[in-house]
Design a protein around this motif. Structure first.
Motif, PDB file in Angstrom:
ATOM      1  N   GLU A 134       0.819  -1.213   0.000  1.00  0.00           N
ATOM      2  CA  GLU A 134       0.000   0.000   0.000  1.00  0.00           C
ATOM      3  C   GLU A 134       0.855   1.266   0.000  1.00  0.00           C
ATOM      4  O   GLU A 134       0.456   2.290  -0.553  1.00  0.00           O
ATOM      5  N   LYS A 137       1.803   1.564  -3.648  1.00  0.00           N
ATOM      6  CA  LYS A 137       0.643   2.059  -4.397  1.00  0.00           C
ATOM      7  C   LYS A 137       0.456   3.557  -4.176  1.00  0.00           C
ATOM      8  O   LYS A 137       0.175   4.313  -5.125  1.00  0.00           O
ATOM      9  N   ALA A 138       0.630   4.013  -2.946  1.00  0.00           N
ATOM     10  CA  ALA A 138       0.465   5.438  -2.641  1.00  0.00           C
ATOM     11  C   ALA A 138       1.494   6.285  -3.382  1.00  0.00           C
ATOM     12  O   ALA A 138       1.166   7.365  -3.911  1.00  0.00           O
ATOM     13  N   ILE A 140       3.047   5.526  -6.209  1.00  0.00           N
ATOM     14  CA  ILE A 140       2.724   5.511  -7.638  1.00  0.00           C
ATOM     15  C   ILE A 140       1.527   6.407  -7.931  1.00  0.00           C
ATOM     16  O   ILE A 140       1.556   7.237  -8.854  1.00  0.00           O
ATOM     17  N   ASP A 141       0.465   6.278  -7.136  1.00  0.00           N
ATOM     18  CA  ASP A 141      -0.749   7.048  -7.376  1.00  0.00           C
ATOM     19  C   ASP A 141      -0.539   8.540  -7.183  1.00  0.00           C
ATOM     20  O   ASP A 141      -1.228   9.361  -7.804  1.00  0.00           O
ATOM     21  N   ALA A 142       0.419   8.912  -6.321  1.00  0.00           N
ATOM     22  CA  ALA A 142       0.711  10.325  -6.093  1.00  0.00           C
ATOM     23  C   ALA A 142       1.524  10.939  -7.227  1.00  0.00           C
ATOM     24  O   ALA A 142       1.758  12.156  -7.235  1.00  0.00           O
ATOM     25  N   GLY A 143       1.954  10.116  -8.178  1.00  0.00           N
ATOM     26  CA  GLY A 143       2.730  10.619  -9.299  1.00  0.00           C
ATOM     27  C   GLY A 143       4.208  10.769  -9.013  1.00  0.00           C
ATOM     28  O   GLY A 143       4.967  11.250  -9.871  1.00  0.00           O
ATOM     29  N   TYR A 193      -2.195  -4.281 -10.556  1.00  0.00           N
ATOM     30  CA  TYR A 193      -2.737  -3.324  -9.579  1.00  0.00           C
ATOM     31  C   TYR A 193      -1.824  -2.109  -9.472  1.00  0.00           C
ATOM     32  O   TYR A 193      -2.298  -0.970  -9.359  1.00  0.00           O
ATOM     33  N   LEU A 194      -0.518  -2.330  -9.556  1.00  0.00           N
ATOM     34  CA  LEU A 194       0.446  -1.240  -9.425  1.00  0.00           C
ATOM     35  C   LEU A 194       0.826  -0.611 -10.771  1.00  0.00           C
ATOM     36  O   LEU A 194       1.054   0.603 -10.846  1.00  0.00           O
ATOM     37  N   GLY A 196      -0.819  -1.116 -13.955  1.00  0.00           N
ATOM     38  CA  GLY A 196      -1.857  -0.847 -14.940  1.00  0.00           C
ATOM     39  C   GLY A 196      -2.136  -2.026 -15.854  1.00  0.00           C
ATOM     40  O   GLY A 196      -1.700  -3.157 -15.615  1.00  0.00           O
ATOM     41  N   SER A 226       0.846   1.265 -21.033  1.00  0.00           N
ATOM     42  CA  SER A 226       1.661   2.462 -20.852  1.00  0.00           C
ATOM     43  C   SER A 226       2.905   2.454 -21.731  1.00  0.00           C
ATOM     44  O   SER A 226       3.574   3.485 -21.880  1.00  0.00           O
TER      45      SER A 226
END
Length: 359
Positions: A134, A137-138, A140-143, A193-194, A196, A226
């Motif tokens: 997690e 994931k955070a 990656i999702d935060a850019g 999940y991480l 794409g 991607s």
């Protein structure tokens, strides 16, 4: 006071793990009120262990029990489709172990039944949960990680004769596949999940370790939507056991903990490219709240989805993505050709990837 949801667990093998790791740690949210299994001895053993008095051998009996909110399907994979669809039609919420079903046609039928149902369906991908995954994931999702470059997934596990002494294992009709379906499906789900969606698959499957019908070794070259590239390798013939996921992004290298059956739990290796990236990661994770791993968090978030209208932690579309990869793998291996995703009803293996001789 929070509402407690009543659960019926169907299948007391992996179902026992759902109770121990998922429902007991969330006792303020769930109560297991019924068990269902064809094996009366195992049914009585698990029932006595957890004080569950209602012990059922006929699954159909559960569907008419008005006090049951959730049916948790933990049977061999070949039985999942009818149990999931019948439970949804009976107005129940449903948890189902992986693989959800055994073909893209079947998963599309489940998705259609889910759209018409009052209850919600959550497939099981318990490896997604825990501090390590997690945090990754955070980031990656935060850019912060930036552009994805490449990744690898290694599922090096060990399964020998005692494992296949269970009658339904190692057989196409009941297990629906081998290491690709029952084992590597978890790390592959973590990867997508991480990272794409997958665009193209060139894969190989082989049976090299055990005298079974299904595969126990696989390898593939992957192209992501991607543009990132990846390789997947798995075997059930490893001496030691590890699950290793390594991701290379523009600004960060991410590598999983190597624990084979709980890779999301311990903190992952996060290597920032420079001090600026490190500062951004440190700021993002400064107030991190502990996330319990595996079933404990997945079941807790399922409760929030049912009671508080939060998003489902795992969806039937997630299962479709996993089964689409499985379908592509088998097709690529048999044809020696690259497979382009997504796959629809016109694909040759849409109705089943199980070889005709074993259906």
């Amino acid at each position: 006071m929070s509402r407690i949801l009543n659960v019926a667990v169907v299948g007391c093998g992996i179902g026992r793990s759902h109770i121990v790791e998922g429902y007991l740690p969330n006792a303020d949210r769930f109560k297991v009120v019924a068990l269902c299994d064809l094996n009366q001895e195992r049914l009585d053993e698990v029932g006595a262990e957890f004080g569950v008095e209602r012990r059922i051998t006929d699954f159909a009996d559960l569907l008419s029990m008005d006090d049951i909110d959730i049916i948790d399907v933990c049977t061999p994979p070949g039985a999942h489709l009818s149990m999931v669809v019948d439970s949804l039609r009976a107005g129940k919420n449903v948890v189902c172990e992986k693989p959800l079903v055994g073909s893209l046609k079947d998963v599309d039928a489940v998705i259609a039944a889910e759209r018409q149902a009052s209850g919600k369906l959550m497939p099981v991908f318990q490896y997604r949960f825990g501090d390590g995954i997690e945090q990754a994931k955070a980031i990656i999702d935060a850019g912060i990680a930036g552009k994805p470059y490449v990744g690898t997934v290694e599922t090096f596990w060990r399964r020998e004769a005692p494992y296949y002494a269970v009658p339904w294992r190692g057989k196409w009709k009941t297990e629906l596949g081998g290491v690709l379906m029952g084992h590597a499906i978890h790390p592959h789900d973590i990867f997508t999940y991480l990272m794409g969606d997958i665009a193209r698959v060139f894969g190989r499957v082989a049976t090299r370790v055990n005298p079974i019908e299904v595969e126990d070794c696989i390898s593939a070259s992957i192209e992501m939507q991607s543009g990132a590239l990846a390789s997947f390798t798995a075997t059930l013939g490893s001496v030691d056991e590890i699950t290793r996921i390594r991701l290379q992004f523009e600004h960060v290298t991410i590598e999983s903990d190597h624990a084979p059956y709980n890779p999301g739990n311990a903190l992952w290796k996060i290597l920032p490219r420079n001090d600026e990236v490190k500062s951004r990661i440190d700021a993002l994770l400064a107030d991190w709240q502990h996330v319990p791993s595996r079933f404990q968090t997945q079941m807790a978030r399922f409760y929030d989805a049912l009671v508080h209208d939060a998003p489902l932690p795992v969806t039937s579309q997630d299962s479709r993505r996993a089964l689409e990869l499985v379908t592509a793998f088998y097709h690529s291996s048999s044809t020696h050709q690259e497979v382009v995703l997504p796959l629809g009803p016109d694909h040759p293996l849409y109705e089943s990837w199980v070889p005709a001789a074993f259906r």
